[in-house]
Design a protein around this motif. Structure first.
Motif, PDB file in Angstrom:
ATOM      1  N   MET A 153      17.872  21.009 -10.784  1.00 20.03           N
ATOM      2  CA  MET A 153      16.147  21.413 -10.183  1.00 20.03           C
ATOM      3  C   MET A 153      15.386  20.520 -10.857  1.00 20.03           C
ATOM      4  SD  MET A 153      15.323  25.067 -12.093  1.00 20.03           S
ATOM      5  CE  MET A 153      16.524  25.926 -11.715  1.00 20.03           C
ATOM      6  N   ALA A 154      14.005  20.504 -10.190  1.00 20.23           N
ATOM      7  CA  ALA A 154      13.020  19.261 -10.859  1.00 20.23           C
ATOM      8  C   ALA A 154      11.557  20.172 -10.467  1.00 20.23           C
ATOM      9  CB  ALA A 154      12.949  17.969 -10.305  1.00 20.23           C
ATOM     10  N   MET A 155      10.838  20.032 -11.646  1.00 20.63           N
ATOM     11  CA  MET A 155       9.597  20.406 -11.497  1.00 20.63           C
ATOM     12  C   MET A 155       8.637  19.431 -10.622  1.00 20.63           C
ATOM     13  SD  MET A 155       7.571  22.937 -13.018  1.00 20.63           S
ATOM     14  CE  MET A 155       8.418  23.250 -14.461  1.00 20.63           C
ATOM     15  N   LEU A 156       8.032  19.951  -9.677  1.00 23.57           N
ATOM     16  CA  LEU A 156       7.026  18.969  -9.045  1.00 23.57           C
ATOM     17  C   LEU A 156       5.690  18.603  -9.894  1.00 23.57           C
ATOM     18  CD1 LEU A 156       7.474  20.211  -5.267  1.00 23.57           C
ATOM     19  CD2 LEU A 156       8.820  18.380  -6.601  1.00 23.57           C
ATOM     20  N   SER A 157       5.524  17.281  -9.972  1.00 21.00           N
ATOM     21  CA  SER A 157       4.170  16.865 -10.938  1.00 21.00           C
ATOM     22  C   SER A 157       3.116  17.405 -10.111  1.00 21.00           C
ATOM     23  CB  SER A 157       4.345  15.629 -11.163  1.00 21.00           C
ATOM     24  OG  SER A 157       4.042  14.853 -10.169  1.00 21.00           O
TER      25      SER A 157
ATOM     26  N   GLU B  42       0.905  -1.210   0.004  1.00 16.82           N
ATOM     27  CA  GLU B  42       0.107  -0.027   0.055  1.00 16.82           C
ATOM     28  C   GLU B  42       0.969   1.373  -0.064  1.00 16.82           C
ATOM     29  OE1 GLU B  42      -2.545  -0.365   3.309  1.00 16.82           O
ATOM     30  OE2 GLU B  42      -3.689  -1.927   2.605  1.00 16.82           O
ATOM     31  N   LEU B  43       1.889   1.420   0.760  1.00 15.69           N
ATOM     32  CA  LEU B  43       2.921   2.500   0.929  1.00 15.69           C
ATOM     33  C   LEU B  43       3.525   2.604  -0.246  1.00 15.69           C
ATOM     34  CD1 LEU B  43       3.029   4.601   2.838  1.00 15.69           C
ATOM     35  CD2 LEU B  43       4.978   3.687   3.957  1.00 15.69           C
ATOM     36  N   VAL B  44       4.069   1.525  -1.015  1.00 20.72           N
ATOM     37  CA  VAL B  44       4.582   1.935  -2.052  1.00 20.72           C
ATOM     38  C   VAL B  44       3.999   2.641  -3.360  1.00 20.72           C
ATOM     39  CG1 VAL B  44       5.689   0.443  -4.393  1.00 20.72           C
ATOM     40  CG2 VAL B  44       6.199  -0.338  -1.960  1.00 20.72           C
ATOM     41  N   ALA B  45       2.732   2.528  -3.113  1.00 26.21           N
ATOM     42  CA  ALA B  45       1.981   3.306  -4.291  1.00 26.21           C
ATOM     43  C   ALA B  45       1.804   4.702  -3.946  1.00 26.21           C
ATOM     44  CB  ALA B  45       0.559   2.553  -4.336  1.00 26.21           C
ATOM     45  N   LYS B  46       1.816   5.061  -2.676  1.00 27.07           N
ATOM     46  CA  LYS B  46       1.687   6.403  -2.013  1.00 27.07           C
ATOM     47  C   LYS B  46       2.961   6.955  -2.116  1.00 27.07           C
ATOM     48  CE  LYS B  46      -2.111   5.754   1.312  1.00 27.07           C
ATOM     49  NZ  LYS B  46      -2.466   5.778   2.787  1.00 27.07           N
ATOM     50  N   LYS B  47       4.115   6.195  -1.857  1.00 25.59           N
ATOM     51  CA  LYS B  47       5.369   6.914  -2.074  1.00 25.59           C
ATOM     52  C   LYS B  47       6.049   7.197  -3.330  1.00 25.59           C
ATOM     53  CE  LYS B  47       8.572   5.212   1.125  1.00 25.59           C
ATOM     54  NZ  LYS B  47       9.268   4.289   1.847  1.00 25.59           N
ATOM     55  N   ARG B  48       5.434   6.547  -4.293  1.00 30.58           N
ATOM     56  CA  ARG B  48       5.592   7.053  -5.630  1.00 30.58           C
ATOM     57  C   ARG B  48       5.466   8.266  -5.962  1.00 30.58           C
ATOM     58  NH1 ARG B  48       2.789   3.433  -8.477  1.00 30.58           N
ATOM     59  NH2 ARG B  48       0.893   4.741  -8.669  1.00 30.58           N
ATOM     60  N   HIS B  49       4.572   8.987  -5.446  1.00 28.70           N
ATOM     61  CA  HIS B  49       4.627  10.311  -5.444  1.00 28.70           C
ATOM     62  C   HIS B  49       5.257  11.353  -4.598  1.00 28.70           C
ATOM     63  CE1 HIS B  49       1.782   9.538  -8.990  1.00 28.70           C
ATOM     64  NE2 HIS B  49       0.767   8.591  -8.191  1.00 28.70           N
ATOM     65  N   ARG B  50       5.773  10.618  -3.533  1.00 28.71           N
ATOM     66  CA  ARG B  50       6.391  11.501  -2.486  1.00 28.71           C
ATOM     67  C   ARG B  50       8.000  11.341  -2.918  1.00 28.71           C
ATOM     68  NH1 ARG B  50       2.825  12.754   1.276  1.00 28.71           N
ATOM     69  NH2 ARG B  50       4.461  13.130   2.537  1.00 28.71           N
ATOM     70  N   ARG B  51       8.298  10.925  -4.213  1.00 25.74           N
ATOM     71  CA  ARG B  51       9.617  10.525  -4.437  1.00 25.74           C
ATOM     72  C   ARG B  51       9.934  11.593  -5.532  1.00 25.74           C
ATOM     73  NH1 ARG B  51      12.561   7.594  -7.952  1.00 25.74           N
ATOM     74  NH2 ARG B  51      14.520   6.450  -7.267  1.00 25.74           N
TER      75      ARG B  51
ATOM     76  N   ARG C  23      -0.895  24.622  -3.478  1.00 24.08           N
ATOM     77  CA  ARG C  23      -1.943  23.902  -4.229  1.00 24.08           C
ATOM     78  C   ARG C  23      -2.598  24.513  -5.375  1.00 24.08           C
ATOM     79  NH1 ARG C  23      -4.317  24.062   2.108  1.00 24.08           N
ATOM     80  NH2 ARG C  23      -3.920  21.863   2.645  1.00 24.08           N
ATOM     81  N   ASP C  24      -2.177  25.798  -5.769  1.00 21.26           N
ATOM     82  CA  ASP C  24      -2.504  26.336  -6.965  1.00 21.26           C
ATOM     83  C   ASP C  24      -1.595  25.646  -8.197  1.00 21.26           C
ATOM     84  OD1 ASP C  24      -3.285  27.719  -9.283  1.00 21.26           O
ATOM     85  OD2 ASP C  24      -2.828  29.669  -8.261  1.00 21.26           O
ATOM     86  N   LEU C  25      -2.250  24.654  -8.817  1.00 19.45           N
ATOM     87  CA  LEU C  25      -1.581  23.833  -9.839  1.00 19.45           C
ATOM     88  C   LEU C  25      -1.209  24.753 -10.958  1.00 19.45           C
ATOM     89  CD1 LEU C  25      -3.097  20.395  -9.314  1.00 19.45           C
ATOM     90  CD2 LEU C  25      -0.868  21.167  -8.456  1.00 19.45           C
ATOM     91  N   SER C  26      -1.779  25.944 -11.026  1.00 18.77           N
ATOM     92  CA  SER C  26      -1.676  26.735 -12.465  1.00 18.77           C
ATOM     93  C   SER C  26      -0.222  27.429 -12.368  1.00 18.77           C
ATOM     94  CB  SER C  26      -2.735  27.793 -12.479  1.00 18.77           C
ATOM     95  OG  SER C  26      -2.679  28.625 -11.707  1.00 18.77           O
ATOM     96  N   GLN C  27       0.349  27.346 -11.155  1.00 18.54           N
ATOM     97  CA  GLN C  27       1.789  27.946 -10.986  1.00 18.54           C
ATOM     98  C   GLN C  27       2.759  26.715 -10.766  1.00 18.54           C
ATOM     99  OE1 GLN C  27       2.279  31.363  -7.978  1.00 18.54           O
ATOM    100  NE2 GLN C  27       0.174  30.552  -7.313  1.00 18.54           N
ATOM    101  N   PRO C  28       3.932  26.909 -11.426  1.00 20.03           N
ATOM    102  CA  PRO C  28       4.863  25.947 -11.364  1.00 20.03           C
ATOM    103  C   PRO C  28       5.573  25.727  -9.952  1.00 20.03           C
ATOM    104  CG  PRO C  28       5.715  27.642 -12.736  1.00 20.03           C
ATOM    105  CD  PRO C  28       4.241  27.805 -12.571  1.00 20.03           C
TER     106      PRO C  28
END
Length: 195
Positions: free
Chosen positions: A178-182, A26-35, A160-165
């Motif tokens: 640097m990396a853009m956060l998805s 369960e946590l592997v799926a959640k951590k994918r977007h936290r890496r 929280r405003d996804l219109s701003q990078p």
């Protein structure tokens, strides 16, 4: 309200063992977007109550220290749980070759002081843990850093405003990446805020 893992949250080892595979999956799926990878050598792992709950249980399960080990694990991992207006990340330099790792880390002293998250005109500067000095007098840094990103309410709204990078960056003269956060990552991390 402070978010902490208490002794009441700790499952007996046998009980955890019975659900270990499921919880890890369960946590592997959640951590994918936290890496988030930044440049060729650094990965940020954004921590949460869930990641620390699993980490504590894994340490207790693997090391089998029993009741005597619980307080040490709580003391070690509770500080890595975000407290509502912050993000917390483990920043890791992941370089397999030992000689190369020594060379790279040897010239990156103070790198932990150059990490930011930028959202539009907002810049959130990371603060490193202060209980352990991760840079030697010779200018060598550690391969692991624990970073806290303290946000203001305005910065949280911007995040929280996804219109701003939103950009996670390292600005050390020896490692500028640097990396853009998805959107998926930002949505996952925004769940750490309670503002």
């Amino acid at each position: 309200m402070t978010k902490q893992i208490t002794r009441a949250d700790i499952l007996p080892t046998a009980e955890y063992g019975a659900i270990r595979k499921q919880k890890r999956s369960e946590l592997v799926a959640k951590k994918r977007h936290r890496r988030v990878e930044v440049g060729p050598h650094v990965t940020f792992y954004f921590e949460s109550y869930e990641t620390m709950w699993l980490q504590i249980h894994e340490m207790l399960f693997i090391e089998k220290g029993g009741e005597a080990q619980v307080d040490d694990e709580l003391a070690a991992y509770n500080p890595l749980i975000p407290q509502g207006s912050e993000l917390i990340a483990t920043m890791m330099f992941e370089i397999d070759d030992e000689n190369r790792r020594k060379r790279v880390l040897g010239r990156l002293g103070g790198v932990e002081q150059t990490v930011t998250i930028t959202i539009g005109s907002h810049v959130v500067r990371a603060t490193a843990e202060e209980d352990v000095d991760r840079t030697t007098a010779e200018g060598k840094t550690s391969s692991v850093h624990f970073l806290r990103f303290p946000f203001t309410p305005e910065q949280i709204a911007a995040f929280r405003d996804l219109s701003q990078p939103a950009i996670l960056g390292i600005g050390h003269e020896g490692y500028q990446h640097m990396a853009m956060l998805s959107a998926d990552t930002r949505n996952a991390l925004a769940s750490d805020f309670d503002v």
